[in-house]
Design a protein around this motif. Structure first.
Motif, PDB file in Angstrom:
ATOM      1  N   TYR A   1     -10.096  -8.071 -19.552  1.00 32.92           N
ATOM      2  CA  TYR A   1     -10.569  -6.678 -19.630  1.00 32.92           C
ATOM      3  C   TYR A   1     -10.374  -6.067 -18.250  1.00 32.92           C
ATOM      4  CZ  TYR A   1     -13.928  -2.916 -19.020  1.00 32.92           C
ATOM      5  OH  TYR A   1     -14.510  -1.723 -18.691  1.00 32.92           O
ATOM      6  N   CYS A   2      -9.905  -4.811 -18.205  1.00 35.41           N
ATOM      7  CA  CYS A   2      -9.749  -4.113 -16.928  1.00 35.41           C
ATOM      8  C   CYS A   2     -10.352  -2.726 -17.063  1.00 35.41           C
ATOM      9  CB  CYS A   2      -8.268  -4.033 -16.555  1.00 35.41           C
ATOM     10  SG  CYS A   2      -8.010  -3.133 -15.027  1.00 35.41           S
ATOM     11  N   SER A   3     -11.370  -2.463 -16.256  1.00 37.19           N
ATOM     12  CA  SER A   3     -12.071  -1.173 -16.382  1.00 37.19           C
ATOM     13  C   SER A   3     -11.302  -0.027 -15.717  1.00 37.19           C
ATOM     14  CB  SER A   3     -13.469  -1.279 -15.765  1.00 37.19           C
ATOM     15  OG  SER A   3     -13.356  -1.439 -14.363  1.00 37.19           O
ATOM     16  N   LEU A   4     -10.175  -0.358 -15.036  1.00 39.80           N
ATOM     17  CA  LEU A   4      -9.478   0.685 -14.276  1.00 39.80           C
ATOM     18  C   LEU A   4      -8.463   1.475 -15.091  1.00 39.80           C
ATOM     19  CD1 LEU A   4      -9.452  -1.697 -11.386  1.00 39.80           C
ATOM     20  CD2 LEU A   4      -9.894   0.687 -10.899  1.00 39.80           C
ATOM     21  N   HIS A   5      -8.172   1.038 -16.299  1.00 41.22           N
ATOM     22  CA  HIS A   5      -7.297   1.828 -17.178  1.00 41.22           C
ATOM     23  C   HIS A   5      -7.640   1.536 -18.635  1.00 41.22           C
ATOM     24  CE1 HIS A   5      -5.016  -1.913 -17.589  1.00 41.22           C
ATOM     25  NE2 HIS A   5      -4.782  -1.940 -16.303  1.00 41.22           N
ATOM     26  N   ASP A   6      -7.141   2.417 -19.523  1.00 39.99           N
ATOM     27  CA  ASP A   6      -7.413   2.240 -20.958  1.00 39.99           C
ATOM     28  C   ASP A   6      -6.221   1.616 -21.672  1.00 39.99           C
ATOM     29  OD1 ASP A   6      -9.879   3.424 -20.720  1.00 39.99           O
ATOM     30  OD2 ASP A   6      -9.033   5.438 -20.939  1.00 39.99           O
ATOM     31  N   THR A   7      -5.171   1.363 -20.907  1.00 40.08           N
ATOM     32  CA  THR A   7      -3.924   0.871 -21.500  1.00 40.08           C
ATOM     33  C   THR A   7      -3.834  -0.654 -21.357  1.00 40.08           C
ATOM     34  OG1 THR A   7      -2.950   1.326 -19.375  1.00 40.08           O
ATOM     35  CG2 THR A   7      -2.640   2.998 -21.084  1.00 40.08           C
TER      36      THR A   7
ATOM     37  N   ASP B   1     -16.947  -2.928  -5.036  1.00 40.71           N
ATOM     38  CA  ASP B   1     -16.028  -1.951  -5.626  1.00 40.71           C
ATOM     39  C   ASP B   1     -15.408  -2.524  -6.894  1.00 40.71           C
ATOM     40  OD1 ASP B   1     -16.099   0.216  -3.607  1.00 40.71           O
ATOM     41  OD2 ASP B   1     -15.510  -1.432  -2.286  1.00 40.71           O
ATOM     42  N   ILE B   2     -15.125  -3.819  -6.857  1.00 36.27           N
ATOM     43  CA  ILE B   2     -14.535  -4.454  -8.047  1.00 36.27           C
ATOM     44  C   ILE B   2     -14.943  -5.931  -8.111  1.00 36.27           C
ATOM     45  CG2 ILE B   2     -12.324  -4.930  -6.839  1.00 36.27           C
ATOM     46  CD1 ILE B   2     -10.931  -4.378  -9.591  1.00 36.27           C
ATOM     47  N   ALA B   3     -15.169  -6.400  -9.337  1.00 34.17           N
ATOM     48  CA  ALA B   3     -15.392  -7.835  -9.578  1.00 34.17           C
ATOM     49  C   ALA B   3     -14.197  -8.332 -10.377  1.00 34.17           C
ATOM     50  CB  ALA B   3     -16.675  -8.043 -10.368  1.00 34.17           C
ATOM     51  N   VAL B   4     -13.546  -9.369  -9.862  1.00 35.92           N
ATOM     52  CA  VAL B   4     -12.433  -9.997 -10.587  1.00 35.92           C
ATOM     53  C   VAL B   4     -12.899 -11.401 -10.909  1.00 35.92           C
ATOM     54  CG1 VAL B   4      -9.989 -10.632 -10.513  1.00 35.92           C
ATOM     55  CG2 VAL B   4     -10.785  -8.609  -9.258  1.00 35.92           C
ATOM     56  N   VAL B   5     -13.168 -11.666 -12.194  1.00 33.61           N
ATOM     57  CA  VAL B   5     -13.882 -12.911 -12.539  1.00 33.61           C
ATOM     58  C   VAL B   5     -13.175 -13.691 -13.640  1.00 33.61           C
ATOM     59  CG1 VAL B   5     -16.092 -11.932 -11.804  1.00 33.61           C
ATOM     60  CG2 VAL B   5     -15.422 -11.766 -14.216  1.00 33.61           C
ATOM     61  N   ASP B   6     -13.446 -14.985 -13.635  1.00 35.07           N
ATOM     62  CA  ASP B   6     -12.791 -15.904 -14.570  1.00 35.07           C
ATOM     63  C   ASP B   6     -13.813 -16.965 -14.999  1.00 35.07           C
ATOM     64  OD1 ASP B   6     -10.859 -17.380 -15.924  1.00 35.07           O
ATOM     65  OD2 ASP B   6     -10.084 -18.348 -14.115  1.00 35.07           O
ATOM     66  N   PRO B   7     -14.804 -16.554 -15.811  1.00 33.00           N
ATOM     67  CA  PRO B   7     -15.856 -17.516 -16.188  1.00 33.00           C
ATOM     68  C   PRO B   7     -15.350 -18.523 -17.220  1.00 33.00           C
ATOM     69  CG  PRO B   7     -16.448 -15.231 -16.782  1.00 33.00           C
ATOM     70  CD  PRO B   7     -15.004 -15.234 -16.430  1.00 33.00           C
TER      71      PRO B   7
ATOM     72  N   TYR C   1      -4.494  -3.191  -8.034  1.00 33.18           N
ATOM     73  CA  TYR C   1      -5.813  -2.668  -8.420  1.00 33.18           C
ATOM     74  C   TYR C   1      -6.808  -2.473  -7.284  1.00 33.18           C
ATOM     75  CZ  TYR C   1      -4.316  -3.597 -13.195  1.00 33.18           C
ATOM     76  OH  TYR C   1      -3.627  -3.591 -14.376  1.00 33.18           O
ATOM     77  N   ILE C   2      -6.651  -3.232  -6.183  1.00 33.96           N
ATOM     78  CA  ILE C   2      -7.707  -3.175  -5.156  1.00 33.96           C
ATOM     79  C   ILE C   2      -7.299  -2.162  -4.081  1.00 33.96           C
ATOM     80  CG2 ILE C   2      -9.098  -4.518  -3.529  1.00 33.96           C
ATOM     81  CD1 ILE C   2      -8.720  -6.936  -5.360  1.00 33.96           C
ATOM     82  N   LYS C   3      -8.028  -1.087  -4.036  1.00 37.39           N
ATOM     83  CA  LYS C   3      -7.654   0.006  -3.122  1.00 37.39           C
ATOM     84  C   LYS C   3      -8.064  -0.346  -1.685  1.00 37.39           C
ATOM     85  CE  LYS C   3      -7.476   3.727  -6.449  1.00 37.39           C
ATOM     86  NZ  LYS C   3      -7.545   2.935  -7.668  1.00 37.39           N
ATOM     87  N   PRO C   4      -7.362   0.256  -0.687  1.00 40.80           N
ATOM     88  CA  PRO C   4      -7.697  -0.046   0.711  1.00 40.80           C
ATOM     89  C   PRO C   4      -9.187   0.192   0.980  1.00 40.80           C
ATOM     90  CG  PRO C   4      -5.704   1.289   0.580  1.00 40.80           C
ATOM     91  CD  PRO C   4      -6.244   1.211  -0.812  1.00 40.80           C
ATOM     92  N   GLY C   5      -9.806  -0.757   1.653  1.00 41.02           N
ATOM     93  CA  GLY C   5     -11.226  -0.622   2.004  1.00 41.02           C
ATOM     94  C   GLY C   5     -12.180  -1.165   0.949  1.00 41.02           C
ATOM     95  N   TRP C   6     -11.687  -1.480  -0.245  1.00 39.64           N
ATOM     96  CA  TRP C   6     -12.572  -2.009  -1.287  1.00 39.64           C
ATOM     97  C   TRP C   6     -12.999  -3.440  -0.964  1.00 39.64           C
ATOM     98  CZ3 TRP C   6     -11.066  -0.746  -7.066  1.00 39.64           C
ATOM     99  CH2 TRP C   6     -11.197   0.632  -7.271  1.00 39.64           C
ATOM    100  N   ASN C   7     -14.197  -3.796  -1.443  1.00 46.50           N
ATOM    101  CA  ASN C   7     -14.634  -5.192  -1.385  1.00 46.50           C
ATOM    102  C   ASN C   7     -14.625  -5.767  -2.802  1.00 46.50           C
ATOM    103  OD1 ASN C   7     -16.835  -4.128  -2.641  1.00 46.50           O
ATOM    104  ND2 ASN C   7     -18.280  -4.537  -1.001  1.00 46.50           N
ATOM    105  N   VAL C   8     -14.610  -7.102  -2.897  1.00 43.02           N
ATOM    106  CA  VAL C   8     -14.420  -7.726  -4.211  1.00 43.02           C
ATOM    107  C   VAL C   8     -15.345  -8.927  -4.394  1.00 43.02           C
ATOM    108  CG1 VAL C   8     -12.381  -8.953  -3.329  1.00 43.02           C
ATOM    109  CG2 VAL C   8     -12.661  -8.753  -5.758  1.00 43.02           C
TER     110      VAL C   8
END
Ligand SMILES: C[S@@+](CC[C@H](N)C(=O)[O-])C[C@H]1O[C@@H](n2cnc3c(N)ncnc32)[C@H](O)[C@@H]1O
Length: 233
Positions: A115-121, A24-30, A172-179
């Motif tokens: 960068y966050c794909s969940l909002h434009d702000t 559902d979401i990737a939260v990364v820090d390369p 950002y992480i909604k209930p039931g999402w995997n990461v």
């Protein structure tokens, strides 16, 4: 396909195991510059300022990812938060998270940008992270923690605070999402996900760092399960 969990492996091999948009979401820090190890930037003594910096092990797995990494990341995930996006030549959308480290130190950056794909702000998280000065809590991160004995122990030269990932999990992480975390480092992210009951896959290529991070994560898992037992009794 791999199960959920934390793996000592190259994330490029790891991601190949998963179907399109599995996460559902990737939260990364390369890694975003050619290395703390090469510059010997971390772990040195600042004799001129009399500040003794922490002696971290040199991390030799610091390859800055190319375009194929981002293409693969976007293939396996529906949403992305990518720390250090300002350092990569990749076309990210316009949403940003700014982590203001509430720093007075002029040597290092005041903030990190994702960068966050969940909002434009642009959203800001204020949390002190400046040597021994650490934020008090997720909600009062700009206030310095009074008792330094409760400071988060650092095992990694570019470790991010667990509270930053607790905030991400909450916002950002909604209930039931995997990461997915492709570059787990110290496992600060996985600790926050474990606490919140979020299913995760984490990769860390460096074996020594993986072992240390695994131990750190295990300690939290054990503490939480003792707490659970206490509550049930
Ligand atoms: C910027 S650090 C991540 C720090 C982490 N966010 C934390 O809070 O500790 C990047 C990490 O990615 C690891 N790494 C580098 N290339 C990798 C790869 N191809 N696959 C998995 N891990 C990798 C490095 O060993 C390093 O520990």
């Amino acid at each position: 396909m791999l199960n959920y969990g934390f793996y000592n492996m190259n994330c490029m091999d790891g991601m190949r195991e998963f179907p399109d948009k599995f996460f559902d979401i990737a939260v990364v820090d390369p890694p975003y510059f050619a290395g703390p190890n090469k510059r010997r930037y971390y772990g040195r003594s600042e004799s001129t300022t009399l500040i003794k910096r922490r002696e971290y092990d040199i991390i030799d797995t610091w390859d800055v990812p190319g375009m194929e990494y981002f293409d693969e990341l976007i293939r396996v995930s529906r949403h992305q938060i990518v720390w250090g996006c300002n350092y990569f030549d990749y076309h990210f959308g316009s949403g940003r998270i700014v982590w203001d480290k509430c720093r007075s130190n002029m040597t290092f950056s005041d903030a990190e940008i994702a960068y966050c794909s969940l909002h434009d702000t642009v959203k800001t998280f204020r949390y002190m992270w400046d040597g021994m000065m650490q934020g008090k809590s997720v909600d009062e991160g700009w206030i310095q923690k009074g008792n330094k004995k409760t400071n988060e122990h650092r095992i990694h030269p570019t470790q991010k605070p667990i509270d930053l990932y607790r905030w991400i999990a909450r916002e950002y992480i909604k209930p039931g999402w995997n990461v997915l975390d492709t570059h787990t480092g110290s496992a600060s992210s996985l600790i926050a996900y474990h606490e919140a009951g979020i299913r995760y896959v984490g990769f860390e290529i460096n074996e020594k760092m993986y072992q240390k991070a695994r131990k750190r994560l295990k300690e939290v898992e054990n503490q939480l399960s003792i707490f659970d037992l206490g509550v049930k009794r």
